[in-house]
Motif scaffolding. Sequence first.
Motif, PDB file in Angstrom:
ATOM      1  N   LYS A  61      63.550  22.996 111.434  1.00 13.34           N
ATOM      2  CA  LYS A  61      63.793  21.550 111.502  1.00 13.34           C
ATOM      3  C   LYS A  61      65.005  21.218 112.357  1.00 13.34           C
ATOM      4  N   PHE A  76      83.198  11.374  97.042  1.00 11.13           N
ATOM      5  CA  PHE A  76      82.875  12.786  97.307  1.00 11.13           C
ATOM      6  C   PHE A  76      82.566  13.038  98.778  1.00 11.13           C
ATOM      7  N   LYS A 143      61.347  12.741 108.528  1.00  7.86           N
ATOM      8  CA  LYS A 143      61.826  12.607 107.137  1.00  7.86           C
ATOM      9  C   LYS A 143      63.171  11.905 107.236  1.00  7.86           C
ATOM     10  N   GLY A 180      71.488  10.953  98.248  1.00 10.05           N
ATOM     11  CA  GLY A 180      71.931   9.691  97.655  1.00 10.05           C
ATOM     12  C   GLY A 180      71.730   9.612  96.163  1.00 10.05           C
TER      13      GLY A 180
END
Length: 366
Positions: A61, A76, A143, A180
């Motif tokens: 990919k 973070f 994606k 997420g």
Amino acid sequence: MLKIEAPDNLAEIREKVHTGERLSFEDGLRLFESNNLLEIGRLANVVRERLHGDKAYFSHKYRLYPTNICMYRCRFCAFRVSKGDERGYEWPAEKTLHELSKVDLSGVSEFHIVGGVHPDWGFDVYLDLIQELHRAYPGIHLKAWTAVEIDAFTHLTGKSIRWVLEKMREAGLGSLPGGGAEIFDWEIRRTICRTKCTGERWLEVHQTAHEMGMKTNSTMLYGHLEMPESKVDHMLRLRDLQDLTGGFRTFIPLAFHPDNTRLKHLPRSTGADDLKHIAIGRLFLDNIPHVMAYWVTETPEVAQVALSFGADDLDGTLMVNEEIISAAGGEHVEGAMSKNQFARMIWEAGRAPLERDTDFNVVRVY
Ligand code: V47
């Protein structure tokens, strides 16, 4: 003769794994509380081999991060910068296509596209990127955009999740990545990423995508401020949604990297921790087909061992520097790995390497 045995807190769970019975919330907690790493791993391996035998997948990919400028300030995250920061960059469609024209993309099956939610970009910038990539590379699966970005697009356009996903799909979007998700539990989420979409909204985006026939991935970020309860709750919510829709392809536990973040005082998770999270993910998420050991966060060495602790997938070659984890101190993310390096890593771990596409169709047997 008196025989003293160590208490076996995992006996009931062992029985359930062998009979294929679903684990409860309490079982999940017991697994996190146990230090019996080898037994947890052995049980996860039973499930992994039941589902996948010796197979271990990876993909070829290409990663794209169209911008690092982001209006959210997750504690973070070391990748994002504010607008006006000299480290900020912007790669809308034209720039992305120009840069890609210099790259050998033969054999690439997927573009994985995520990045910042740019305060000045309209929905059209994101849509245009998908449209142009699809036009230029119709054979490569797109994606793209986490549920956080999809939620932001609903605010930008004033439209529903379904409307946004329909537009994206018309433009060429194939599926959603799992980022997420972090930790759904609001008590934790509000301290690490208060301003972006809630856990409930993340699940709603994925549910809508699944109802439209789109597959998605799922993640869980661990090793920050979360409690065992928050992690079991997180996996339970994923499992419940999967029961309803069957739309998740894979579960990816992500080890938190603290460097350069606003949580930099926290220690990095250990290899044992990483293996435990992968194994518990495999045991608890009985309805999600694949569990990924993301070599970028786990390190290639731990990822190899993870192939006997529940994982059946190692993500992919990436082809470019990983940005999000390397910004936070990841040590193993400079450059990419070749397909042969991947195959060798898997062979050495005693598994049979299979190159896959996004939907886990086998592209090449090694
Ligand atoms: O959403 C951010 C996490 C995610 C840090 O779907 C961090 O195929 C560790 O989602 N330390 C992005 N993690 C990566 C991701 C992913 C990875 C591989 C495959 C797929 C897939 C998705 O990384 C973010 C966030 O949860 N993250 N900062 C950090 N400092």
